[in-house]
Design an enzyme around this catalytic site. Structure first.
Site, PDB file in Angstrom:
ATOM      1  N   ASP A 140      51.852   7.754  88.077  1.00 23.20           N
ATOM      2  CA  ASP A 140      52.877   7.941  87.499  1.00 23.20           C
ATOM      3  C   ASP A 140      54.136   7.706  88.609  1.00 23.20           C
ATOM      4  O   ASP A 140      54.429   7.043  89.597  1.00 23.20           O
ATOM      5  CB  ASP A 140      53.445   9.394  87.652  1.00 23.20           C
ATOM      6  CG  ASP A 140      52.053   9.757  88.411  1.00 23.20           C
ATOM      7  OD1 ASP A 140      52.528   9.615  89.865  1.00 23.20           O
ATOM      8  OD2 ASP A 140      52.667  11.726  88.067  1.00 23.20           O
TER       9      ASP A 140
ATOM     10  N   HIS B 223      31.644  18.325  82.208  1.00 25.49           N
ATOM     11  CA  HIS B 223      31.118  18.407  80.851  1.00 25.49           C
ATOM     12  C   HIS B 223      32.997  18.559  79.823  1.00 25.49           C
ATOM     13  O   HIS B 223      32.520  18.586  78.919  1.00 25.49           O
ATOM     14  CB  HIS B 223      31.106  20.263  80.895  1.00 25.49           C
ATOM     15  CG  HIS B 223      31.324  21.124  79.372  1.00 25.49           C
ATOM     16  ND1 HIS B 223      30.734  20.967  78.503  1.00 25.49           N
ATOM     17  CD2 HIS B 223      32.517  21.659  79.135  1.00 25.49           C
ATOM     18  CE1 HIS B 223      31.051  20.783  77.084  1.00 25.49           C
ATOM     19  NE2 HIS B 223      32.159  21.476  77.100  1.00 25.49           N
TER      20      HIS B 223
ATOM     21  N   CYS C 134      26.698  19.616  72.523  1.00 29.82           N
ATOM     22  CA  CYS C 134      28.061  18.701  73.713  1.00 29.82           C
ATOM     23  C   CYS C 134      26.002  17.429  74.336  1.00 29.82           C
ATOM     24  O   CYS C 134      24.819  19.037  74.791  1.00 29.82           O
ATOM     25  CB  CYS C 134      28.011  19.915  74.962  1.00 29.82           C
ATOM     26  SG  CYS C 134      28.939  18.454  75.660  1.00 29.82           S
TER      27      CYS C 134
ATOM     28  N   ASP D 262      47.314  12.196  79.050  1.00 29.95           N
ATOM     29  CA  ASP D 262      46.648  11.824  80.639  1.00 29.95           C
ATOM     30  C   ASP D 262      47.021  13.586  80.257  1.00 29.95           C
ATOM     31  O   ASP D 262      48.070  14.206  80.264  1.00 29.95           O
ATOM     32  CB  ASP D 262      47.204  11.566  81.436  1.00 29.95           C
ATOM     33  CG  ASP D 262      49.022  12.265  82.192  1.00 29.95           C
ATOM     34  OD1 ASP D 262      49.473  12.910  83.354  1.00 29.95           O
ATOM     35  OD2 ASP D 262      49.724  12.443  81.443  1.00 29.95           O
TER      36      ASP D 262
ATOM     37  N   CYS E 115      25.234  20.048  80.625  1.00 30.95           N
ATOM     38  CA  CYS E 115      24.756  21.084  78.853  1.00 30.95           C
ATOM     39  C   CYS E 115      23.202  20.255  78.961  1.00 30.95           C
ATOM     40  O   CYS E 115      22.681  21.103  78.553  1.00 30.95           O
ATOM     41  CB  CYS E 115      25.877  20.373  77.571  1.00 30.95           C
ATOM     42  SG  CYS E 115      26.983  21.574  78.063  1.00 30.95           S
TER      43      CYS E 115
ATOM     44  N   CYS F 137      26.075  16.684  77.185  1.00 37.48           N
ATOM     45  CA  CYS F 137      26.859  15.675  78.596  1.00 37.48           C
ATOM     46  C   CYS F 137      26.192  16.006  79.213  1.00 37.48           C
ATOM     47  O   CYS F 137      24.698  17.553  79.127  1.00 37.48           O
ATOM     48  CB  CYS F 137      27.843  16.295  79.278  1.00 37.48           C
ATOM     49  SG  CYS F 137      27.653  17.887  79.581  1.00 37.48           S
TER      50      CYS F 137
END
Length: 370
Positions: free
Chosen positions: A93, A335, A304, A266, A309, A306
């Site tokens: 940015d 996560h 999930c 974002d 998890c 991930c």
């Protein structure tokens, strides 16, 4: 070319679309969510872990890197990619939002903004040319023009002055920009005023940037107002160029933004709330640090897959967070970013199958909005 964008599939029932964004450091599929690495790091995570959860394009903050460690040091290190060991695309940015959020610590003129560092109070000056110089030193794949982000609420007169200055500064940024391996995006402003959003978009399109961001939203206005501005603004932006909604990352807004034709997002939300012990699920937010999870041995989100998890329970992660163990917030961050990236993959798959509106309806059957 520094950047090439192609729409590979357009939904017939709404503005949602699949795209390919080609940059100097690789190609990514859109719609895409960019994890935020404010100070050249996604908080608590290594670049390899960011990739493992599905991150492909990350955002870094010009204002913060200018103040510390300094853009010249990063240039000497070989640029931001080498400095932080990230070989994928990076968007920076311009620092405009951070500078204007300093309130009494900054003073605006036509030439630029004088501000005091939030770190040590030292005085600095950012002009459009300076914002471009810093981002060229960082060597990001996508840079942003220096803009004035009007606060919410504000009156029509203030919003008009801010967008007119943003347009003038955008022209100066384009004149100053030299790096051929870096694309410079324009930023549409105009607060929640329909006539100003149209005016800003049309003026920036005249300047012919390779991509366009929509700024000044998700700054306190009702979500309905944000969606109204998106519906309007997207219609004035070139269909063949990427559209980037700045600072938006809650799951519901990602779904709604894609339906309205947004390609890039974002936000610090997934990583910020993770550090407060809050995780994202298909049913909404879950505050794992709450006492009710002290003896809850289920994963953060049973649906999930991930790393967190697959291996740890809510009770254990709550214990880590309450005990001040860094592993706790690393697991909640892993996560949350995995959840968002998987959501974006589901969205892309739904567009590919021509079922994005059906996906939206099914998503909101379960998701409890905050």
């Amino acid at each position: 070319m520094a950047l090439d964008f192609s729409v590979i599939q357009q939904d017939k029932s709404c503005r949602a679309r699949l795209g390919l964004l080609h940059t100097t450091h690789g190609t990514v599929e859109t719609p895409i969510f960019m994890p935020v690495g404010t100070q050249a790091a996604v908080k608590t995570m290594t670049p390899e872990e960011v990739k493992e959860v599905g991150g492909r394009l990350i955002l870094s903050n010009t204002y913060h890197l200018y103040l510390r460690p300094g853009h010249e040091l990063i240039r000497e290190a070989g640029g931001l990619h080498r400095f932080m060991n990230w070989d994928g695309p990076i968007l920076t940015d311009s620092g405009g939002f951070q500078v204007f959020s300093l309130g009494p610590l900054r003073k605006i003129s036509e030439e630029g903004v004088t501000f005091r560092s939030h770190i040590d109070g030292s005085e600095h000056f950012f002009s459009p040319e300076k914002a471009v110089e810093v981002q060229e030193s960082l060597g990001s794949d996508i840079a942003m023009v220096f803009d004035e982000c009007a606060p919410y609420p504000c009156n029509h007169e203030y919003a008009l002055e801010a967008l007119q200055r943003t347009t003038r500064w955008a022209g100066r940024c384009k004149d100053a920009h030299r790096r051929e391996d870096q694309a410079l995006f324009g930023i549409v402003q105009g607060s929640t005023f329909a006539d100003l959003r149209q005016k800003s978009a049309l003026e920036l399109v005249e300047l012919d940037f390779p991509g366009y961001a929509i700024g000044g939203l998700s700054v306190g206005e009702p979500k309905e107002a944000m969606y109204e501005m998106l519906d309007l603004t997207v219609g004035f932006l070139p269909a063949e160029k990427p559209r980037y909604l700045m600072g938006v990352g809650s799951p519901d807004c990602l779904v709604e933004g894609v339906v309205r034709g947004i390609d890039m997002f974002d936000c610090v939300l997934p990583t910020r709330i993770a550090r407060n012990g809050t995780v994202l699920t298909h049913h909404g937010k879950l505050v794992v640090r709450n006492a009710e999870y002290a003896r809850d041995f289920k994963p953060l989100d049973p649906t999930c897959d991930c790393y967190a998890c697959r291996n740890y329970s809510r009770a254990y992660i709550r214990h880590l967070i309450k005990a001040g163990e860094v592993l706790g917030i690393r697991l909640t961050t892993i996560h949350n970013l995995h959840f968002i990236q998987k959501l974006m993959q589901e969205i892309r798959d739904a567009i590919r199958q021509g079922e994005i509106l059906e996906y939206r309806d099914k998503f909101f059957e379960n998701y409890q909005q905050a």
